[in-house]
Design a protein around this motif. Structure first.
Motif, PDB file in Angstrom:
ATOM      1  N   VAL A 682      52.551   1.405   9.263  1.00 48.27           N
ATOM      2  CA  VAL A 682      52.325   2.825   9.560  1.00 48.27           C
ATOM      3  C   VAL A 682      53.645   3.520   9.865  1.00 48.27           C
ATOM      4  N   TRP A 683      54.469   2.918  10.706  1.00 51.84           N
ATOM      5  CA  TRP A 683      55.747   3.531  11.072  1.00 51.84           C
ATOM      6  C   TRP A 683      56.638   3.711   9.845  1.00 51.84           C
ATOM      7  N   VAL A 684      56.699   2.700   8.994  1.00 55.78           N
ATOM      8  CA  VAL A 684      57.522   2.771   7.788  1.00 55.78           C
ATOM      9  C   VAL A 684      57.042   3.914   6.895  1.00 55.78           C
ATOM     10  N   ALA A 685      55.729   4.039   6.748  1.00 57.20           N
ATOM     11  CA  ALA A 685      55.189   5.114   5.916  1.00 57.20           C
ATOM     12  C   ALA A 685      55.520   6.487   6.504  1.00 57.20           C
ATOM     13  N   VAL A 686      55.428   6.629   7.809  1.00 61.60           N
ATOM     14  CA  VAL A 686      55.754   7.905   8.454  1.00 61.60           C
ATOM     15  C   VAL A 686      57.229   8.255   8.245  1.00 61.60           C
ATOM     16  N   LEU A 687      58.106   7.282   8.413  1.00 62.61           N
ATOM     17  CA  LEU A 687      59.539   7.524   8.191  1.00 62.61           C
ATOM     18  C   LEU A 687      59.803   7.936   6.751  1.00 62.61           C
ATOM     19  N   GLN A 688      59.167   7.247   5.807  1.00 62.90           N
ATOM     20  CA  GLN A 688      59.359   7.583   4.393  1.00 62.90           C
ATOM     21  C   GLN A 688      58.863   8.993   4.102  1.00 62.90           C
ATOM     22  N   ALA A 689      57.684   9.327   4.617  1.00 66.73           N
ATOM     23  CA  ALA A 689      57.116  10.660   4.368  1.00 66.73           C
ATOM     24  C   ALA A 689      57.994  11.744   4.983  1.00 66.73           C
ATOM     25  N   VAL A 711      67.074   4.360   5.216  1.00 70.31           N
ATOM     26  CA  VAL A 711      66.799   4.121   6.638  1.00 70.31           C
ATOM     27  C   VAL A 711      66.681   2.614   6.840  1.00 70.31           C
ATOM     28  N   ILE A 712      67.470   2.103   7.752  1.00 77.98           N
ATOM     29  CA  ILE A 712      67.491   0.669   8.048  1.00 77.98           C
ATOM     30  C   ILE A 712      66.746   0.433   9.367  1.00 77.98           C
ATOM     31  N   GLY A 713      65.702  -0.335   9.290  1.00 77.15           N
ATOM     32  CA  GLY A 713      64.961  -0.669  10.500  1.00 77.15           C
ATOM     33  C   GLY A 713      65.693  -1.725  11.307  1.00 77.15           C
ATOM     34  N   MET A 714      65.700  -1.539  12.599  1.00 80.13           N
ATOM     35  CA  MET A 714      66.336  -2.489  13.515  1.00 80.13           C
ATOM     36  C   MET A 714      65.282  -2.985  14.512  1.00 80.13           C
ATOM     37  N   ASP A 729      63.560   1.759  16.095  1.00 78.42           N
ATOM     38  CA  ASP A 729      65.022   1.614  16.110  1.00 78.42           C
ATOM     39  C   ASP A 729      65.514   1.631  14.671  1.00 78.42           C
ATOM     40  N   VAL A 730      66.428   2.588  14.354  1.00 78.45           N
ATOM     41  CA  VAL A 730      66.891   2.725  12.969  1.00 78.45           C
ATOM     42  C   VAL A 730      68.388   3.021  12.924  1.00 78.45           C
ATOM     43  N   MET A 731      68.934   2.817  11.739  1.00 82.32           N
ATOM     44  CA  MET A 731      70.263   3.324  11.394  1.00 82.32           C
ATOM     45  C   MET A 731      70.127   4.044  10.056  1.00 82.32           C
ATOM     46  N   PHE A 732      70.930   5.101   9.893  1.00 81.35           N
ATOM     47  CA  PHE A 732      70.930   5.848   8.642  1.00 81.35           C
ATOM     48  C   PHE A 732      72.209   5.526   7.877  1.00 81.35           C
ATOM     49  N   VAL A 733      72.056   5.274   6.572  1.00 81.15           N
ATOM     50  CA  VAL A 733      73.220   5.049   5.714  1.00 81.15           C
ATOM     51  C   VAL A 733      73.107   5.981   4.507  1.00 81.15           C
ATOM     52  N   CYS A 734      74.246   6.522   4.066  1.00 79.75           N
ATOM     53  CA  CYS A 734      74.213   7.424   2.921  1.00 79.75           C
ATOM     54  C   CYS A 734      75.313   7.061   1.930  1.00 79.75           C
ATOM     55  N   GLU A 735      75.148   7.542   0.709  1.00 81.02           N
ATOM     56  CA  GLU A 735      76.177   7.439  -0.320  1.00 81.02           C
ATOM     57  C   GLU A 735      76.200   8.758  -1.081  1.00 81.02           C
ATOM     58  N   ALA A 810      68.105  -6.332  11.054  1.00 83.88           N
ATOM     59  CA  ALA A 810      68.225  -5.155  10.194  1.00 83.88           C
ATOM     60  C   ALA A 810      67.510  -5.395   8.869  1.00 83.88           C
ATOM     61  N   HIS A 811      66.702  -4.413   8.465  1.00 85.13           N
ATOM     62  CA  HIS A 811      65.965  -4.508   7.210  1.00 85.13           C
ATOM     63  C   HIS A 811      65.691  -3.097   6.702  1.00 85.13           C
ATOM     64  N   ARG A 812      65.798  -2.912   5.388  1.00 81.66           N
ATOM     65  CA  ARG A 812      65.555  -1.558   4.853  1.00 81.66           C
ATOM     66  C   ARG A 812      64.064  -1.219   4.995  1.00 81.66           C
ATOM     67  N   VAL A 813      63.783   0.006   5.418  1.00 80.67           N
ATOM     68  CA  VAL A 813      62.395   0.403   5.626  1.00 80.67           C
ATOM     69  C   VAL A 813      62.024   1.697   4.906  1.00 80.67           C
ATOM     70  N   ALA A 814      62.991   2.575   4.644  1.00 79.55           N
ATOM     71  CA  ALA A 814      62.647   3.853   4.017  1.00 79.55           C
ATOM     72  C   ALA A 814      63.865   4.380   3.274  1.00 79.55           C
ATOM     73  N   GLY A 815      63.624   5.422   2.483  1.00 75.43           N
ATOM     74  CA  GLY A 815      64.719   6.027   1.737  1.00 75.43           C
ATOM     75  C   GLY A 815      64.989   5.307   0.431  1.00 75.43           C
ATOM     76  N   ASP A 816      66.210   5.463  -0.060  1.00 74.59           N
ATOM     77  CA  ASP A 816      66.591   4.905  -1.357  1.00 74.59           C
ATOM     78  C   ASP A 816      66.617   3.373  -1.280  1.00 74.59           C
ATOM     79  N   PRO A 817      65.760   2.673  -2.049  1.00 70.27           N
ATOM     80  CA  PRO A 817      65.685   1.212  -1.924  1.00 70.27           C
ATOM     81  C   PRO A 817      66.959   0.511  -2.383  1.00 70.27           C
TER      82      PRO A 817
END
Length: 991
Positions: A682-689, A711-714, A729-735, A810-817
């Protein structure tokens, strides 16, 4: 013309007589019952509950009677009442058939106009037997006399089965059996005194108090006879001699008549067999438990010193009627009820007349509880018989008249079946024949006077009647407690009860409601609504209140039910579903009476209540795939252009899914791992949405976004092990995308990340959606978003041991796979370096753990019961796993895992520590996670500290899936599991 001669009826065939055993024809020939003159006799035989058994017994009786057989045979032919009684007894009771064969002259007792002797006459019979029989033949003579009296009673009781004899009322049977038991006990006491007290030794003053069914004068044919001994306390009374007399009396009575049980005495089987009156009083004043006062409801002086028996009753009965004021009265009563239910294995519960659902104990328990609650203020309830108590409760307005009448009828029907089952072999039993044993059930139907009704034969009628009576008792059990409460409220409910407001509050308090006045207010508001809603509620509430009383918090549950009902007032399906689907209503009451978390969700996601029903493949709560829900949540949000509306749509589906998961969890349908996985999904889906909605809002139409974001789940989010109270708990990474530099990409990404956090964190009625970014490089001082190269440079040069440890989850949970995967590959060389983490880093982790243990626990928290930071709690287990990962993941690929439980499996498989130690850590993690989730479910908000003993701890135990609501047992288990885990933690961190 002369009249034609009257033809004799033709002799019926063996088959028409219901005789199915092969020797039947030969047995009839042996008895000489083969002429047309025997037609009426044979039809009487055919009406016996078991005609073959009756015929076999008659053959044996003919052999035993010898010369007396001719007299018996002639009498049976002529005396319709005699043969009806004889065939009914022989076809109902194999044991009494054996008695007649052993004592063939006893058939004379069944002749003539039978009248049951009075209690005094029975006492004289047994006393004369003791006096007149030779000393060495007293016990056999008494045994024969007792069986003879049972024979006479049984004959009168079962005779209507064969001939149209008057039916003996149930109450008469029970009271006569009690009188017979009294007379037998008196005879045993007389013999015991003569045995123990030789010449010159005075007989002791001893009162025998009958308890249980004997005390209530509603005894079965075969029951243990419960008694308590009271000794005199004068200088002439010798307690040692009195005890010897009591023990000898019990031995003689048990060998001769029936089992005598003194286990209801103070301290039970471990207590003194005989006490003085003063000792009894002292015990009940100081030590007695609620069930012991409940048992005293049926106390009655039976034999022995009558004056001492009266003194005993006068001293103890006032205590009985104040027992409901005891502090532990309610939990004791609830515990007693649960213990009774647990005594019967589930696979035979439907066959148990006494202890099964809708059985005799349900009636007796309900009646006794109402007597205890109201008896202090109403002396008319001071009766011991269940049937008399029901009549008194009805007369006093505590039970509806129709309900009392129906309950009495059901109780007497079940007791009749019990009597017939026991009479068959004179063995104590309460078990109905197996449902597929047609022959045994057909015998029971005939023995219990069940007749065909035109649609069904006797067997079919019995099956229907047993189902009807069991269901009626189950329903009436709730109505006995609660219908008078509703009737006392007036309004739209018919007032047929005299229950006062004060009595109603007393009754609710005894049923577990701590604020009975508030409870009555809620009941009044619901039952007295106008129109259909009020009528349906009035029908529903007795049963719903009964179910609520079995929950840890009936008051909170009733308030929650009122609030949910008011919120769904316009939903016609709601009350109809509760009325028509009892499984839904029962599950809803359990949830409402246990949790403060779920009711708020249900008011805003009421459709979840419909999924409490059972579907073709099981509970509908489990029909949903979390992955399907996640896709639906993201899709629903994606249809909204405005990010606020998009997140509102996501919240709606999240709310529904939280209500579903929590409901299934509380109802014991999900394991703790499944709960954590579902909550993480549920949390992963909410973050993605939320991320997609904000990106759309910040990307002009036709333009490209300046960056891709992952979005990287921690922590527990990265490990797929979220609880109800967990933040994300998350970290954001961009390119940067083509045409944008790092600065523009980071600036735009920071804006997106901030909006995501702000929109998700907006206060609402739903559980909070807090996004925590404190595990990013440099913690709170570091930038909110970094590029891949920035993360790489930081971790290569500046990574601290605690940051390396954090990356383990750390594991990817949302955003660009793709970007998420690139980030994970980037950090693998930091968290899983080829040569392993340095010894210095490992030492630093150990040092930090020591400091955390000393400093992080909140002020005032109990280190033994803090589920997160306490001894052997979640942090202890997770730090231990992570330490082993840091040390060994470079050579054990299976440790490249963000899940604590899966990493523990890998640790065990690699034998890094003993398998037993792995299991201790696993059990501690599961136990602490279950307890932490239960805390949120019960309190409605995140917390990590288990409460002390009391109602809230009991609720946590239930919410955590503990088999009982005994919070103390749950807490003991928690302390034991975490203590053992802490020993493993110390071992790993100390080596």
């Amino acid at each position: 013309m002369p009249k034609p001669a009257t033809q004799r009826p033709k002799l019926p065939s063996v088959g028409r007589l219901g005789l199915v055993e092969p020797p039947a024809r030969a047995d009839l020939t042996r008895l000489g019952w083969t002429t047309d003159a025997h037609v009426e006799l044979l039809w009487s035989l055919s009406r016996a509950p078991d005609a073959d058994a009756a015929l076999r017994a008659m053959v044996r009786l003919a052999d035993a009677a010898g010369a007396e057989w001719d007299e018996l045979n002639t009498a049976v032919m002529k005396d319709r009442s005699l043969r009806g009684r004889l065939f009914a007894v022989l076809g109902s009771s194999l044991a009494l058939g054996d008695h007649l064969v052993a004592h063939p002259q006893s058939w004379h007792l069944l002749q003539g106009n039978l009248v049951l002797p009075s209690a005094d006459e029975l006492h004289r019979l047994f006393t004369d037997c003791v006096t007149e029989a030779p000393k060495d033949a007293v016990l056999p003579a008494l045994r024969t006399l007792y069986r003879d009296r049972l024979l006479v009673l049984a004959a009168l009781d079962v005779a209507p089965t064969v001939e149209n004899e008057p039916v003996l009322p149930f109450a008469t049977v029970g009271s006569h059996l009690a009188d017979l038991a009294d007379a037998a006990l008196g005879a045993a006491l007389q013999v015991a005194v003569a045995t123990v007290c030789k010449e010159g030794t005075p007989a002791p003053r001893l009162a025998v108090i009958a308890m249980g069914k004997c005390g209530a004068r509603e005894l079965n044919y075969v029951s243990d006879v419960d008694i308590i001994f009271v000794a005199g306390s004068t200088a002439q009374d010798n307690l040692a001699i009195t005890t010897r007399v009591a023990g000898e009396m019990m031995r003689l009575a048990s060998e001769t008549f029936f089992e005598v049980d003194a286990a209801l005495r103070p301290e039970g089987k471990h207590g003194q067999l005989v006490r003085t009156l003063e000792s009894h009083v002292a015990y009940y004043e100081r030590w007695a438990k609620t069930w012991e006062f409940q048992a005293l409801l049926k106390a009655r002086p039976a034999v022995g010193d009558a004056e001492l028996g009266k003194q005993y009753m006068a001293a103890l009965m006032p205590m009985v009627w104040t027992a409901c004021e005891r502090e532990d009265f309610v939990p004791d009563v609830q515990a007693m009820r649960r213990r009774v239910e647990q005594l019967v294995p589930a696979d035979v519960r439907a066959r148990e007349i006494k202890l099964g659902t809708g059985g005799l104990r349900d009636v007796e328990f309900a009646v006794q509880l109402l007597q205890l609650v109201h008896g202090r203020n109403d002396s008319s309830l001071h009766v011991s018989s269940t049937v008399e108590a029901l009549a008194a409760l009805s007369a006093g307005g505590y039970v509806g008249r129709d309900d009392a009448a129906n309950m009495t009828a059901s109780y007497e029907f079940l007791r009749l079946l019990e009597h017939r089952l026991q009479l068959q072999r004179l063995k104590r039993t309460h078990m109905l024949p197996a449902p597929d044993d047609d022959e045994a059930l057909r015998w029971l139907a005939r023995a219990a006077h069940v007749r065909p009704d035109g649609q069904h034969d006797a067997l079919g009628v019995l099956r229907e009647e047993m189902r009807r009576q069991s269901l009626r008792v189950s329903r009436l059990h709730a109505k006995l407690f609660y219908q008078p409460l509703l009737e006392s409220l007036g309004g739209s409910v018919d007032i047929t009860s005299g229950l006062t407001a004060e009595a109603a509050e007393r009754q609710l308090a005894a049923l577990g409601y701590q604020s009975p006045a508030s409870a009555l207010t809620h009941l009044s508001a619901m039952a007295n609504q106008s129109g259909r809603r009020g009528r349906v509620q009035a029908v529903l509430l007795p049963t719903l209140l009964d179910w609520l009383s079995d929950t840890p918090d009936p008051d909170g549950g009733l308030l929650a039910y009122r609030r949910v009902s008011e919120a769904l007032a316009e939903q016609r399906w709601y009350l109809a579903t509760l009325r028509d689907e009892s499984a839904v209503a029962k599950r809803l009451m359990h949830v409402l009476g246990t949790s403060a978390f779920v009711p708020e969700l249900l008011m805003r996601a009421p459709e979840v209540i419909q999924s409490y029903a059972d579907g073709p493949s099981g509970p509908k709560l489990l029909d949903t795939d979390p992955e399907v829900i996640s896709r639906a949540l993201v899709a629903a949000a994606g249809r909204q252009a405005d990010p606020i509306k998009a997140i509102a749509a996501a919240r709606t589906l999240r709310r529904r899914e939280l209500a579903r998961i929590a409901s299934a969890d509380l109802l014991g349908m999900l394991e703790v791992r499944d709960v954590c996985k579902a909550l993480t999904a549920v949390w992963v889906a909410v973050l993605q949405a939320a991320l997609e909605a904000v990106i759309r809002a910040n990307t002009p139409a036709g333009d490209r976004a300046p960056a891709t974001i992952a979005v990287i789940g921690m922590g527990r989010l990265g490990g797929g092990e979220l609880g109800y109270g967990s933040d994300a708990d998350v970290m954001f990474v961009c390119e940067p995308t083509d045409g944008f530099d790092d600065s523009a990409a980071v600036k735009w990404s920071v804006s997106v990340a901030e909006q995501v956090r702000a929109l998700l964190g907006t206060p609402s009625a739903d559980p909070p959606l807090e996004v925590d970014i404190n595990l990013r490089p440099e913690g709170r001082s570091g930038p909110l978003v970094r590029t891949l190269s920035s993360y790489a440079a930081y971790y290569e040069q500046w990574a601290q041991p605690w940051e390396i440890q954090a990356l383990l989850r750390a594991h990817r949970v949302a955003g660009d796979p793709d970007l998420g995967e690139q980030f994970l590959h980037l950090i693998d060389k930091t968290r899983y370096p080829s040569g392993g983490v340095s010894t210095e880093a490992v030492q630093e982790i150990r040092r930090i753990k020591a400091r955390v243990d000393a400093e992080r626990l909140p002020r005032g928290a109990d280190p033994n019961t803090h589920t997160k930071l306490g001894r052997g709690g979640l942090a202890d287990v997770e730090w231990t796993v992570q330490l082993l990962q840091l040390r060994f993941a470079h050579r054990i690929p299976a440790l490249h895992n963000t899940s604590t439980l899966e990493s523990l499996d890998a640790i065990g498989a690699a034998e890094l520590i003993a398998e037993g130690d792995v299991d201790l850590l696993r059990q501690a993690w599961l136990t602490a996670t279950r307890a932490r989730n239960a805390l949120v479910l019960v309190r409605g908000k995140p917390t990590d500290q288990l409460p002390g003993p009391g109602r809230q701890l009991n609720a946590v135990a239930v919410a955590a899936g503990w088999p009982t609501d005994d919070g103390s047992e749950f807490l003991d288990n928690y302390l034991r599991v975490t203590r053992r885990a802490k020993a493993v933690v110390r071992k790993v961190f100390g080596d």
